[in-house]
Design an enzyme around this catalytic site. Structure first.
Site, PDB file in Angstrom:
ATOM      1  N   HIS A   1       0.848  -1.198   0.000  1.00 20.32           N
ATOM      2  CA  HIS A   1       0.000   0.000   0.000  1.00 20.32           C
ATOM      3  C   HIS A   1       0.888   1.254   0.000  1.00 20.32           C
ATOM      4  O   HIS A   1       0.663   2.185  -0.776  1.00 20.32           O
ATOM      5  CB  HIS A   1      -0.900  -0.054   1.235  1.00 20.32           C
ATOM      6  CG  HIS A   1      -1.684   1.186   1.504  1.00 20.32           C
ATOM      7  ND1 HIS A   1      -3.030   1.266   1.292  1.00 20.32           N
ATOM      8  CD2 HIS A   1      -1.311   2.391   1.992  1.00 20.32           C
ATOM      9  CE1 HIS A   1      -3.452   2.475   1.617  1.00 20.32           C
ATOM     10  NE2 HIS A   1      -2.429   3.185   2.057  1.00 20.32           N
ATOM     11  N   GLU A   2       1.901   1.238   0.826  1.00 18.33           N
ATOM     12  CA  GLU A   2       2.798   2.398   0.893  1.00 18.33           C
ATOM     13  C   GLU A   2       3.581   2.573  -0.402  1.00 18.33           C
ATOM     14  O   GLU A   2       3.816   3.686  -0.843  1.00 18.33           O
ATOM     15  CB  GLU A   2       3.771   2.262   2.076  1.00 18.33           C
ATOM     16  CG  GLU A   2       3.097   2.244   3.440  1.00 18.33           C
ATOM     17  CD  GLU A   2       2.155   3.413   3.650  1.00 18.33           C
ATOM     18  OE1 GLU A   2       2.396   4.480   3.067  1.00 18.33           O
ATOM     19  OE2 GLU A   2       1.161   3.243   4.368  1.00 18.33           O
TER      20      GLU A   2
ATOM     21  N   HIS B   1       1.635   4.447  -2.946  1.00 18.47           N
ATOM     22  CA  HIS B   1       1.721   5.902  -2.755  1.00 18.47           C
ATOM     23  C   HIS B   1       3.013   6.421  -3.380  1.00 18.47           C
ATOM     24  O   HIS B   1       3.047   7.461  -4.023  1.00 18.47           O
ATOM     25  CB  HIS B   1       1.743   6.260  -1.269  1.00 18.47           C
ATOM     26  CG  HIS B   1       0.394   6.216  -0.622  1.00 18.47           C
ATOM     27  ND1 HIS B   1      -0.699   6.801  -1.174  1.00 18.47           N
ATOM     28  CD2 HIS B   1      -0.020   5.679   0.542  1.00 18.47           C
ATOM     29  CE1 HIS B   1      -1.739   6.617  -0.375  1.00 18.47           C
ATOM     30  NE2 HIS B   1      -1.350   5.928   0.665  1.00 18.47           N
TER      31      HIS B   1
ATOM     32  N   GLU C   1      -6.487   6.815  -0.749  1.00 12.86           N
ATOM     33  CA  GLU C   1      -6.340   5.604   0.058  1.00 12.86           C
ATOM     34  C   GLU C   1      -6.960   4.387  -0.628  1.00 12.86           C
ATOM     35  O   GLU C   1      -6.361   3.319  -0.675  1.00 12.86           O
ATOM     36  CB  GLU C   1      -6.966   5.799   1.443  1.00 12.86           C
ATOM     37  CG  GLU C   1      -6.211   6.767   2.318  1.00 12.86           C
ATOM     38  CD  GLU C   1      -4.740   6.413   2.481  1.00 12.86           C
ATOM     39  OE1 GLU C   1      -4.408   5.225   2.606  1.00 12.86           O
ATOM     40  OE2 GLU C   1      -3.920   7.343   2.452  1.00 12.86           O
TER      41      GLU C   1
END
Lengths: 661, 198
Positions: free
Chosen positions: A174-175, A178, A248
């Site tokens: 997930h990071e 980003h 998100e």
């Protein structure tokens, strides 16, 4: 939507953001003016009854208050942005993060580092700095930085200890999304602007301390400034939250696409629901950075100010069968329970010892011998040329897939233990990069090592000699991943040691009689990523929005690529023509074909630097042309493939490793 | 109007002061974290070294039956250094802890040098592959320690300089940023890592 479009979109988002903020700031100026006018000129008008210059003094007051408000906000933003210019590190340290040693032997830290490293290799970016927030028992994480080379990933202690490897992998994926979506730069800008507005309230607080007989108006102004400041911050928060919430869901989706394991990420989110601390953070600075986090980091958030979608919605998006009952989480007694098998390099020493170097030939010992490196691109057999469709090359940029992750895990495990250990240690990493640049010829190598000892220290020379035999056997396709692995350790060099390192690398490249394009690119990758650490002020700014001024640089790049992949000049020209054709159409002008002297390493270096300062669309076109040039003979050699990856890296476009078809 | 001007002036001065104090304080914290972090790097290598030494002694024991004294001296010095390191790792830069680890490390290097010299006289020991590997590993770790020590000393110098120069020195005192101590191996003749020659 490919990598370049997402980057472009992130850039446009930033522009919108600035517009929103300008509106908010104008409103605040008006508010400050009204308050000042009411408090001060209200008093003055009483003294100068019947004065006709009232309107004029009102304008003066307006200009004065507008100027003061702007000065406060922009000064505040400027200083915060300056502090954040150090990249992800600055944010991680601001939130009390502790840098994890790249050669840590703690099982939990090792697990975290391994997961991060695998992700980095799979997506083709340098391994970021990893931080742990020791004081935080909740489960949360964030990534921050301006680009892949100064990125930092930080997780809470709770996340590191309570999550299983799969769950942690989901969070880290997930990071990474980003990181690859260009969200981080946007997030840092937001932090700077919000801090500027926050400064108004700081001034208000200072004014509230005013004492004396004339203090009354100052107290009133102070109070008003605090209120206006908070209203401004409120607006800032609304903007922050709106940007964040939308991103998100996107990051969750990308993480699943990456790991193809929705249950890992869902498990992590469920655990957040299950533990008492949830995803809350104790640090008082968390508010400023709340939009960076993996999950909601603040105690309570009203609708509209929530930086993250509700937990249950995020889980349902991943696991539709979720019944809303969070599992109760108990802290594992033995942290090693969830840890992966220990890294070969970190194992106790007195296991089967490797053969002594002094005795040739070294008899291979069964346990010390690592499994062979996975062959991505076997030497092309007659009749079975390896073809990489250049469309696939471009489409993969910034979009690693599960296969890349699996490949990266295999590669990670296949690297010999001695090299693993070296890559994680500052001295070892220094020696590893130097060893990559050593010549195969024994006499030249001897001379190079001598120069290395002079440029750095005896310790570096000895370590380089020690690991050379293992480095020699590393196939080309594993070299760039190893460089990416070694970067965190190299970032720990002191500035003095870095200068020595830089000098040594330049010497080693120069001492080679032949100019090797691949060696040059290797050096470029290392230095580019390390410069952000040692010279944070040298950050490139976008300067080129059109291909036209870069036509000659495109010629340099394509000609150099063509020469590198071809045996003779005619073949090189044909390869060049293939790439230059489409690029020339886009630029509506001809791309010049240059003789070798005009596309040497100095020219190439300058050309790459200029392309690095162009908008994503130009980078995409140039990379496509390079891929076409390389793929001209319908066969991408391992070295050519790595050259392509290195060029892409120099343009900040991470290409995942090439996989076997 | 005068009130307004002076008010604006006060506000600006106040803002500059606040920003200066925050900036100076943060820079000191960053530099302090940096040298503490650099010590962690030394700590990793020293611990590795302390793990290797008992293995080495264990291997050498069978061959050096008549040299108990030296072997015991090595173990004693190793234990002393390990204790000193634990203390230094808890509070890197602290003057007394750093002096203690410096002298303990110097002593350990001294006895290790003696042990290596002794091993020269025993051809059987020299031919033992485990011994060879341990010695190579130890030399490499020794190099890593000296490299990490250099990085630590650089970081300490950076921190000490920053806390002494104007205007940061105005902040360093009130906020208790004390000086940090370098990690130097004291005795000049023992500056080099024990030489392994065969």
């Amino acid at each position: 939507m490919d990598f370049f479009e997402r980057q472009e979109k992130a850039r446009r988002h930033t522009a919108f953001l600035v517009v929103y903020f300008i509106v908010a700031i104008v409103l605040m100026i008006v508010a400050v003016y009204l308050v000042v006018a009411l408090i001060f000129t209200g008093f003055e008008l009483k003294n100068a009854e019947g004065d006709t210059s009232g309107a004029w003094s009102q304008i003066q007051v307006f200009i004065g208050s507008a100027f003061a408000t702007l000065a406060v906000i922009s000064l505040g933003s400027f200083f915060r942005t300056l502090a954040l210019a150090r990249g992800g590190r600055a944010v991680a340290e601001m939130l009390d993060g502790r840098l994890v040693n790249s050669n840590s032997t703690d099982p939990n830290e090792r697990k975290l580092l391994n997961v991060v490293e695998e992700m980095a290799i799979a997506s083709g970016v340098p391994v970021p700095q990893v931080y742990v927030m020791d004081g935080e028992a909740g489960i949360n994480a964030f990534a921050a930085g301006h680009s892949a080379s100064d990125a930092a990933i930080s997780v809470t202690h709770g996340a590191m200890t309570m999550l299983t490897r799969d769950e942690l992998q989901g969070v880290i994926a997930h990071e990474y999304s980003h990181l690859l979506n260009g969200d981080m730069k946007l997030n840092l800008r937001l932090m700077g602007l919000i801090f500027g507005i926050l400064c108004l309230t700081v001034i208000g607080r200072i004014l509230l301390r005013a004492r004396g007989k004339n203090a009354a108006p100052f107290l009133a102004l102070g109070l008003a400034l605090i209120i206006i400041g908070w209203v401004g911050v409120l607006f800032g928060r609304l903007i922050q939250a709106a940007v964040s919430r939308q991103r998100e869901f996107l990051a969750d989706a990308a993480a699943v696409q990456f790991t193809r394991n929705p249950l890992g990420l869902a498990g992590a989110l469920k655990k957040i629901g299950g533990v008492a601390e949830g995803s809350q953070l104790q640090s008082h600075r968390a508010e400023e950075a709340s939009h960076l986090f993996f999950a909601n980091g603040l105690k309570s958030e009203l609708f509209g100010f929530a930086t993250h979608p509700p937990l249950i919605e995020r889980i349902r998006a991943l696991d539709p069968s979720f019944d809303g009952k969070y599992p109760s989480v108990v802290l594992p007694d033995t942290p090693a329970a969830a840890a992966p098998p220990p890294l070969p390099g970190a194992s106790p020493l007195v296991q089967p010892p490797p053969p002594p170097r002094a005795q040739p030939p070294p008899p291979p010992l069964p346990t010390a011998k690592p499994p062979p490196l996975p062959i991505v691109r076997p030497p092309p057999l007659p009749g079975a040329p390896t073809i990489v469709a250049q469309q696939a090359v471009i489409a993969d940029i910034g979009q690693p897939r599960t296969e890349h992750l699996q490949y990266s895990i295999d590669l990670h495990q296949a690297v010999p233990p001695s090299i693993q250990t070296a890559a994680h240690d500052p001295l070892g990493a220094h020696a590893l990069i130097c060893a990559f640049l050593l010549a195969d010829d024994a006499a030249v190598r001897e001379k190079q090592l001598e120069e290395l000892g002079r440029a750095t220290s005896e310790a570096v020379r000895q370590e380089t000699i020690r690991i050379w035999p293992d480095v020699q056997d590393i196939p080309p396709h594993a070299r760039i991943p190893l460089v990416d692995l070694a970067l965190p350790a190299l970032r720990r060099l002191s500035p003095g040691q870095f200068e020595q390192f830089r000098g040594a690398v330049n010497k080693l490249i120069g001492s080679d009689s032949e100019t090797d394009l691949f060696e040059f690119m290797l050096q470029k990758i290392v230095m580019r990523h390390l410069d952000t650490r040692f010279y944070p002020e040298r950050r490139p700014v976008t300067q080129f929005y059109d291909l036209r001024p870069l036509v000659r640089d495109a010629g340099v790049l394509l000609s150099a690529t063509a020469y590198a992949g071809a045996d003779d000049a005619t073949q090189a020209h044909a390869a060049f023509a293939k790439g230059a054709e489409s690029l020339g159409q886009i630029a509506r002008t001809e791309i010049p074909w240059l003789p070798p002297t005009e596309c040497d390493l100095t020219h190439l270096d300058a050309a790459l630097d200029r392309f690095a300062q162009s908008v994503p669309q130009i980078k995409k076109n140039v990379l496509t042309a390079c891929a076409e040039t390389v793929a001209f003979d319908a066969l991408i050699q391992p070295r050519e493939a790595e050259l392509l990856r290195a060029i892409a890296d120099a343009l900040d476009c991470p290409i995942p490793p090439f996989l076997q078809a | 109007m005068m009130i307004l001007l002076s008010c604006g002036f006060v506000v600006l001065i106040g803002l500059f002061l606040v920003i200066f104090v925050i900036g100076a304080y943060n820079s000191l914290v960053t530099l302090r974290n940096r040298y503490k972090n650099a010590y962690a790097q030394i700590d990793v290598q020293l611990k590795r070294r302390y793990d290797l030494i008992p293995n080495l002694v264990e291997t050498a024991k069978g061959y050096l039956a008549h040299e108990r004294g030296t072997l015991e001296a090595v173990i004693t010095a190793r234990n002393a250094a390990a204790t000193a390191n634990t203390r230094a790792a808890q509070n890197p830069g602290d003057a007394s802890a750093m002096k203690e680890i410096s002298s303990a490390e110097s002593a350990l290097s001294g006895v290790m040098g003696r042990l290596f010299a002794l091993a020269e006289a025993y051809p059987n020991l020299k031919a033992n592959t485990t011994m060879l590997n341990l010695m190579e590993e130890l030399t490499s770790t020794e190099n890593k320690v000296s490299f990490a020590r250099q990085a630590y000393n650089d970081a300490v110098m950076g921190y000490n300089t920053r806390r002494e120069v104007f205007p940061t020195n105005l902040i360093a005192g009130p906020f208790h940023f004390g000086p940090a101590e370098l990690f130097v191996i004291e005795k000049p003749e023992q500056k080099d890592a024990p030489k392994v020659s065969f």
